[in-house]
Design a protein around this motif. Structure first.
Motif, PDB file in Angstrom:
ATOM      1  N   MET A   1      -6.593  39.485 -16.416  1.00 10.92           N
ATOM      2  CA  MET A   1      -5.289  38.927 -16.807  1.00 10.92           C
ATOM      3  C   MET A   1      -5.479  37.798 -17.821  1.00 10.92           C
ATOM      4  N   ALA A   2      -4.619  37.814 -18.861  1.00  9.11           N
ATOM      5  CA  ALA A   2      -4.757  36.774 -19.898  1.00  9.11           C
ATOM      6  C   ALA A   2      -4.421  35.393 -19.324  1.00  9.11           C
ATOM      7  N   LEU A   3      -4.977  34.367 -19.945  1.00  5.78           N
ATOM      8  CA  LEU A   3      -4.679  32.998 -19.502  1.00  5.78           C
ATOM      9  C   LEU A   3      -3.221  32.682 -19.803  1.00  5.78           C
ATOM     10  N   ASP A   4      -2.535  32.066 -18.845  1.00  5.18           N
ATOM     11  CA  ASP A   4      -1.154  31.651 -19.085  1.00  5.18           C
ATOM     12  C   ASP A   4      -1.193  30.163 -19.452  1.00  5.18           C
ATOM     13  N   ILE A   5      -1.297  29.906 -20.752  1.00 10.79           N
ATOM     14  CA  ILE A   5      -1.526  28.523 -21.207  1.00 10.79           C
ATOM     15  C   ILE A   5      -0.330  27.632 -20.869  1.00 10.79           C
ATOM     16  N   GLU A   6       0.882  28.196 -20.938  1.00 12.12           N
ATOM     17  CA  GLU A   6       2.063  27.364 -20.643  1.00 12.12           C
ATOM     18  C   GLU A   6       2.025  26.884 -19.201  1.00 12.12           C
ATOM     19  N   SER A   7       1.639  27.778 -18.283  1.00 11.42           N
ATOM     20  CA  SER A   7       1.618  27.324 -16.877  1.00 11.42           C
ATOM     21  C   SER A   7       0.416  26.410 -16.645  1.00 11.42           C
ATOM     22  N   ILE A   8      -0.677  26.610 -17.386  1.00 13.67           N
ATOM     23  CA  ILE A   8      -1.804  25.664 -17.295  1.00 13.67           C
ATOM     24  C   ILE A   8      -1.329  24.284 -17.760  1.00 13.67           C
TER      25      ILE A   8
END
Ligand code: PMP
Length: 410
Positions: A1-8
């Motif tokens: 799964m791709a990194l979810d930068i917004e939730s990071i």
């Protein structure tokens, strides 16, 4: 799964900060220290507000809770680094960890004319302890140069330098150039020459999952604060047979078994090297940071950072008068982009960037021998981590172009 930068990004309250001039913060100084996720802040604050007490001393409930949390953090951190808690010594950071090797291992095991190999790419933390040891014990310090065209370590020179060496000390990833050294080859060549290896992973650990036991390295130095943890804590990971050869570094409370007016006896294993009241809150915070980081695939994290860094390096090198030092487009490069402008002084440039909201570092980055090799006194450095975005990089390139257009005299 791709990194979810917004939730990071949602995990880092500071990323919503606006500077006094109203500009939104764009934090590109991650090689100096990373920001901290909320869970780290909460874990430290919970310790102080709920069970603040000293560890490994009293039997009351709070002391028990503090001791358990300190040791649970050691379990999490050592397991994150692929080793057992017995192989991990808490220190104040990578600097103290390297000094611990110098005082605890090298002073016990090296004699006059023994050779320690370091590189021109080292942080001062991995240079000065060896220079001091040379003054005190007459050991020889050999410096491996870098190839200033490729910005990589000169491996031919390394192979020559390692002959007859007792210890090789190498930075995993340069905090200035972002270059990752060929660690696996370095370990193989060093061990075939019977030299022990100390790896400075202060800059490598935030970008790559280090597996200490698999690496075969004898000593690994790490700081927590560049990988989401608090300042003031880090560790030295030590192979068992190397730990058995170590003597005490700092002496006093906690590291002793008995003390009488006739002398003292010491604890064994890692306990011999953890003197005085431990950094309890910091250890708990670091434990929370590795538990947080453990959720992500570090290969994906690296490629996210590498993409931003290589794009930024390519774009800014197209700006008139900008020179990039290092090669952030290399796949193994880890997100530090060092650069200079030919007419805007680096200090002025960093202030002009700060006015746009961009936090970058300027200076010699505690790597003066590397600056000498590059033929510059300092660089500006934009360094990226997991929460940075391409949009931030785009706005950085735009602002830098504007600053250069407006202030360049070349
Ligand atoms: N080595 C490297 C490569 C570093 O980047 C740093 C921190 N800038 C250190 C060692 C020293 O780490 P600390 O100051 O956390 O002890």
């Amino acid at each position: 799964m791709a990194l979810d930068i917004e939730s990071i990004r949602d995990d880092f309250p500071i990323l919503n900060r606006r500077l006094p001039n109203g500009k939104k913060l764009v934090y590109f100084d991650n090689a100096a220290t990373s920001q901290k996720p909320q869970c780290v802040i909460d874990a430290m604050s919970e310790y102080y507000s709920e069970y603040n007490s000293n560890a490994h001393r009293a039997n009351h409930t709070l002391a028990d809770e503090a001791t358990t949390a300190l040791e649970e953090a050691r379990n999490s951190i050592s397991s994150y680094f692929g080793t057992s808690p017995d192989q991990m010594i808490y220190t104040s950071g990578a600097t103290e960890a390297i000094n611990l090797v110098s005082f605890g291992w090298a002073r016990e095991n090296l004699e006059e004319d023994d050779v320690v190999v370091i590189t021109e790419m080292e942080h001062h933390a991995d240079i000065v302890p060896w220079q001091q040891l040379s003054k005190e014990k007459g050991i020889e310090v050999r410096y491996v140069p870098i190839d200033t065209n490729s910005f990589t370590l000169d491996m031919q020179a390394f192979e020559v330098a390692v002959e007859g060496a007792a210890l090789v000390c190498v930075v995993h990833t340069s905090n200035v150039l972002g270059i990752r050294n060929p660690i696996e080859r370095i370990v193989e060549i060093s061990h075939s020459n019977n030299a022990r290896v100390l790896l400075d992973c202060a800059q490598g650990a935030p970008h790559e999952r280090i597996n200490f036991d698999d690496s075969g390295v004898d000593f690994v130095a790490v700081s927590a604060h560049k990988m989401g943890g608090p300042t003031g804590i880090g560790c030295l990971l030590v192979k068992k047979d190397a730990m058995d050869q170590m003597g005490p570094f700092m002496t006093g409370g906690s590291m002793i078994k008995t003390v009488s007016t006739n002398g003292s006896t010491f604890q064994e294993g890692h306990a011999m090297f953890e003197t005085g009241t431990p950094r309890i809150a910091e250890a708990i915070g670091w434990g929370a940071a590795v538990d947080w980081l453990d959720k992500f695939d570090m290969v994906q994290v690296h490629s996210h950072i590498n993409k931003i860094a290589s794009w930024t390096a390519e774009k800014i090198s197209e700006i008139d008068g900008i020179t990039v030092y290092g090669d952030p487009t290399r796949q193994d490069s880890s997100g530090a982009v060092s650069f200079l402008h030919d007419s805007i002084q680096s200090q002025d440039l960093s202030i002009l960037l700060d006015e746009g909201g961009f936090a970058v570092r300027t200076g010699h980055h505690c790597a003066q021998p590397l600056m000498d090799a590059l033929g510059v006194p300092s660089t500006n450095r934009a360094s990226f981590w997991i929460y940075n975005t391409m949009e931030e990089a785009e706005s950085f390139v735009e602002h830098l172009s504007y600053v250069v257009e407006r202030f360049s005299t070349s």
